[in-house]
Design a protein around this motif. Structure first.
Motif, PDB file in Angstrom:
ATOM      1  N   GLU A   1      17.137   9.543  25.254  1.00  0.00           N
ATOM      2  CA  GLU A   1      18.371   9.285  24.540  1.00  0.00           C
ATOM      3  C   GLU A   1      19.478  10.262  25.985  1.00  0.00           C
ATOM      4  O   GLU A   1      20.402   9.812  26.246  1.00  0.00           O
ATOM      5  CB  GLU A   1      19.411   9.252  23.178  1.00  0.00           C
ATOM      6  CG  GLU A   1      20.147   8.946  23.276  1.00  0.00           C
ATOM      7  CD  GLU A   1      20.113   9.110  21.747  1.00  0.00           C
ATOM      8  OE1 GLU A   1      21.804   9.444  21.024  1.00  0.00           O
ATOM      9  OE2 GLU A   1      19.606   8.083  20.623  1.00  0.00           O
TER      10      GLU A   1
ATOM     11  N   LYS B   1      21.937  -3.884  29.984  1.00  0.00           N
ATOM     12  CA  LYS B   1      22.574  -2.622  29.528  1.00  0.00           C
ATOM     13  C   LYS B   1      22.649  -1.980  28.411  1.00  0.00           C
ATOM     14  O   LYS B   1      20.735  -1.745  28.548  1.00  0.00           O
ATOM     15  CB  LYS B   1      23.778  -4.467  27.706  1.00  0.00           C
ATOM     16  CG  LYS B   1      22.165  -4.750  27.679  1.00  0.00           C
ATOM     17  CD  LYS B   1      23.162  -5.315  26.683  1.00  0.00           C
ATOM     18  CE  LYS B   1      21.945  -6.151  25.307  1.00  0.00           C
ATOM     19  NZ  LYS B   1      20.707  -4.570  25.051  1.00  0.00           N
ATOM     20  N   PRO B   2      22.605  -0.930  28.382  1.00  0.00           N
ATOM     21  CA  PRO B   2      21.925   0.236  27.361  1.00  0.00           C
ATOM     22  C   PRO B   2      21.041   0.132  26.264  1.00  0.00           C
ATOM     23  O   PRO B   2      21.446  -1.964  25.595  1.00  0.00           O
ATOM     24  CB  PRO B   2      22.976   1.123  27.057  1.00  0.00           C
ATOM     25  CG  PRO B   2      24.601   0.961  27.579  1.00  0.00           C
ATOM     26  CD  PRO B   2      24.025  -0.824  28.141  1.00  0.00           C
ATOM     27  N   LEU B   3      19.987   0.434  26.444  1.00  0.00           N
ATOM     28  CA  LEU B   3      19.281  -0.045  25.249  1.00  0.00           C
ATOM     29  C   LEU B   3      19.243   0.415  23.915  1.00  0.00           C
ATOM     30  O   LEU B   3      19.299   1.258  23.629  1.00  0.00           O
ATOM     31  CB  LEU B   3      17.658  -0.161  25.704  1.00  0.00           C
ATOM     32  CG  LEU B   3      17.497  -0.907  27.195  1.00  0.00           C
ATOM     33  CD1 LEU B   3      16.305  -0.499  27.689  1.00  0.00           C
ATOM     34  CD2 LEU B   3      17.638  -1.932  26.721  1.00  0.00           C
ATOM     35  N   ARG B   4      18.571  -0.574  23.046  1.00  0.00           N
ATOM     36  CA  ARG B   4      18.482  -0.255  21.318  1.00  0.00           C
ATOM     37  C   ARG B   4      16.718   0.333  20.984  1.00  0.00           C
ATOM     38  O   ARG B   4      15.556  -0.809  21.847  1.00  0.00           O
ATOM     39  CB  ARG B   4      19.155  -0.549  20.029  1.00  0.00           C
ATOM     40  CG  ARG B   4      20.786  -0.811  20.413  1.00  0.00           C
ATOM     41  CD  ARG B   4      21.159  -1.496  18.648  1.00  0.00           C
ATOM     42  NE  ARG B   4      20.802  -0.137  17.411  1.00  0.00           N
ATOM     43  CZ  ARG B   4      20.902  -0.653  16.867  1.00  0.00           C
ATOM     44  NH1 ARG B   4      21.293  -1.763  16.371  1.00  0.00           N
ATOM     45  NH2 ARG B   4      20.682   0.166  15.715  1.00  0.00           N
TER      46      ARG B   4
ATOM     47  N   ALA C   1      19.299   8.652  29.899  1.00  0.00           N
ATOM     48  CA  ALA C   1      19.649   7.212  29.433  1.00  0.00           C
ATOM     49  C   ALA C   1      20.983   7.063  29.818  1.00  0.00           C
ATOM     50  O   ALA C   1      21.708   6.378  30.604  1.00  0.00           O
ATOM     51  CB  ALA C   1      18.820   6.400  28.740  1.00  0.00           C
ATOM     52  N   GLY C   2      21.367   8.231  29.178  1.00  0.00           N
ATOM     53  CA  GLY C   2      23.378   7.703  29.489  1.00  0.00           C
ATOM     54  C   GLY C   2      24.680   7.799  28.066  1.00  0.00           C
ATOM     55  O   GLY C   2      23.810   6.984  26.784  1.00  0.00           O
TER      56      GLY C   2
ATOM     57  N   TYR D   1      11.286   7.144  30.036  1.00  0.00           N
ATOM     58  CA  TYR D   1      13.057   6.291  30.734  1.00  0.00           C
ATOM     59  C   TYR D   1      12.593   5.901  31.590  1.00  0.00           C
ATOM     60  O   TYR D   1      13.048   4.678  32.047  1.00  0.00           O
ATOM     61  CB  TYR D   1      13.755   8.032  31.310  1.00  0.00           C
ATOM     62  CG  TYR D   1      14.509   7.445  31.983  1.00  0.00           C
ATOM     63  CD1 TYR D   1      16.150   6.498  32.055  1.00  0.00           C
ATOM     64  CD2 TYR D   1      14.965   7.367  33.820  1.00  0.00           C
ATOM     65  CE1 TYR D   1      17.175   6.688  32.377  1.00  0.00           C
ATOM     66  CE2 TYR D   1      15.917   7.477  34.281  1.00  0.00           C
ATOM     67  CZ  TYR D   1      16.916   6.738  34.505  1.00  0.00           C
ATOM     68  OH  TYR D   1      18.249   6.531  34.768  1.00  0.00           O
TER      69      TYR D   1
ATOM     70  N   GLY E   1      25.663   4.497  25.659  1.00  0.00           N
ATOM     71  CA  GLY E   1      24.848   3.038  25.006  1.00  0.00           C
ATOM     72  C   GLY E   1      24.112   3.085  24.988  1.00  0.00           C
ATOM     73  O   GLY E   1      24.060   2.303  23.714  1.00  0.00           O
ATOM     74  N   HIS E   2      22.712   4.176  24.779  1.00  0.00           N
ATOM     75  CA  HIS E   2      21.528   4.252  24.613  1.00  0.00           C
ATOM     76  C   HIS E   2      21.714   4.740  22.930  1.00  0.00           C
ATOM     77  O   HIS E   2      21.988   5.220  22.631  1.00  0.00           O
ATOM     78  CB  HIS E   2      20.631   5.422  25.622  1.00  0.00           C
ATOM     79  CG  HIS E   2      18.784   5.015  25.203  1.00  0.00           C
ATOM     80  ND1 HIS E   2      17.893   4.557  25.535  1.00  0.00           N
ATOM     81  CD2 HIS E   2      18.803   5.710  24.195  1.00  0.00           C
ATOM     82  CE1 HIS E   2      16.842   4.365  25.165  1.00  0.00           C
ATOM     83  NE2 HIS E   2      17.439   5.991  24.230  1.00  0.00           N
ATOM     84  N   ASP E   3      20.495   3.883  22.290  1.00  0.00           N
ATOM     85  CA  ASP E   3      20.698   4.281  20.901  1.00  0.00           C
ATOM     86  C   ASP E   3      19.018   4.648  20.485  1.00  0.00           C
ATOM     87  O   ASP E   3      18.561   3.243  20.841  1.00  0.00           O
ATOM     88  CB  ASP E   3      21.833   3.589  19.547  1.00  0.00           C
ATOM     89  CG  ASP E   3      21.615   3.730  18.820  1.00  0.00           C
ATOM     90  OD1 ASP E   3      21.613   5.459  17.918  1.00  0.00           O
ATOM     91  OD2 ASP E   3      21.551   3.427  17.908  1.00  0.00           O
TER      92      ASP E   3
ATOM     93  N   SER F   1      14.087   2.118  31.633  1.00  0.00           N
ATOM     94  CA  SER F   1      15.283   1.580  32.383  1.00  0.00           C
ATOM     95  C   SER F   1      14.796   0.856  33.983  1.00  0.00           C
ATOM     96  O   SER F   1      15.860   0.447  34.449  1.00  0.00           O
ATOM     97  CB  SER F   1      15.910   3.268  33.066  1.00  0.00           C
ATOM     98  OG  SER F   1      15.250   3.483  33.573  1.00  0.00           O
TER      99      SER F   1
END
Length: 314
Positions: free
Chosen positions: A63, A42-45, A66-67, A259, A69-71, A263
């Motif tokens: 960010e 899933k996207p990462l924090r 990654a696109g 990245y 959802g990434h925060d 990722s």
């Protein structure tokens, strides 16, 4: 591990022994990274702790790479050590200036919350001085323990930075030697020696990526607007070259490295529209240079097990 790294590692272990520091031997350290991490589902924090070699652009570029959802959030300073970010009584130089932005969050509160998937640790430089004066392995251990106490699934990374471009020993020579001597042989070997960090601290090998790209570009006589190592570093309006802080192009290369490691995917091999924190755009990169940067980053990441990425030997 390369023979030169083994020699440097041996020296580091000898020096550590003189200071009575518990330390893993090279084989024990290597074994910690024998099994790669699974790719994120899933996207990462991501929480970044560091200083001006993180700056505000690299996390923002990451960010965008990654696109959705990434925060990210961060706590930064001027030349700040991991010790200063951890110890309340040790001031973080430049704290008010560097953290006057919407993505700031108190580092201890952020880590203790368990809400972040990834913690990226950046030690101050010169790395030899950080080890000598700021007890770097101790604070790598402290941050990793805290992150995984709050979130056992947390992925903790050490961001390998670099030294000044005009280092008297030679910029490339230092990058070649320091990985085994300091980053692995002291920071990781001592920081992980107690076996209580809930897993390894992985590496974002930015210094190694820079060295590989510089060698490739300089051997070709330049590629697009990257003619030599100097072009990775900031040039002010007076034509004065900064010896350690990166240009927008250098920041983008390091963001690509972040990245790829986080990722488990190669960074984009085509030019992208990337926005900088000041609202401007990353200067155009030719398709040839974009492809080369992507290839170099992915080659380094997939030939260095301490990234936690599955290895593809080239």
């Amino acid at each position: 591990m390369k023979p030169t790294h083994l020699l440097n590692y041996g020296l580091a272990l000898f020096l550590s022994a003189c200071g009575w520091q518990k330390s893993l031997d090279p084989q024990a350290l290597e074994q910690l990274y024998a099994t790669p991490l699974p790719s994120p589902e899933k996207p990462l924090r991501v929480f970044h702790i560091g200083h001006s070699l993180v700056n505000k652009d690299i996390p923002m570029m990451l960010e965008q790479l990654a696109g959705p959802g990434h925060d990210h959030r961060s706590q930064l300073g001027w030349g700040a050590s991991l010790k200063s970010h951890w110890e309340p009584e040790v001031p973080v130089n430049g704290f008010e200036v560097e953290n006057a932005h919407p993505r700031y969050q108190d580092a201890r509160q952020a880590v203790d919350s368990g809400q972040f998937d990834v913690l990226v640790l950046t030690e101050s430089v010169e790395i030899k001085d950080a080890i000598r004066y700021h007890k770097s392995p101790k604070y790598i251990r402290q941050w990793a323990r805290a992150a995984r106490a709050a979130n056992p699934q947390s992925r903790v990374y050490l961001y390998e930075t670099w030294h000044e471009l005009n280092d008297p020993k030679g910029w490339l020579k230092r990058l070649d030697e320091d990985l085994g001597l300091y980053w692995e042989g002291v920071l990781l070997a001592q920081g992980l020696a107690h076996g209580d960090t809930g897993g390894p601290v992985y590496v974002i090998p930015a210094g190694q990526v820079m060295a590989r790209l510089v060698r490739e570009v300089e051997a070709r006589g330049g590629v697009d607007r990257l003619r030599s190592r100097e072009d990775l570093f900031y040039l002010n309006d007076k034509g004065e070259r900064d010896m350690i802080h990166l240009s927008a192009l250098g920041n983008y290369l390091v963001a690509m490295n972040h990245y790829a490691v986080l990722s488990h995917h190669p960074p984009p091999a085509e030019p992208l529209d990337i926005r900088l924190v000041d609202g401007t755009q990353l200067p155009h990169i030719s398709p040839e240079l974009a492809r080369l940067m992507s290839e170099v980053v992915w080659s380094v990441v997939t030939n260095y097990p301490k990234t936690g990425v599955a290895q593809i030997k080239s």
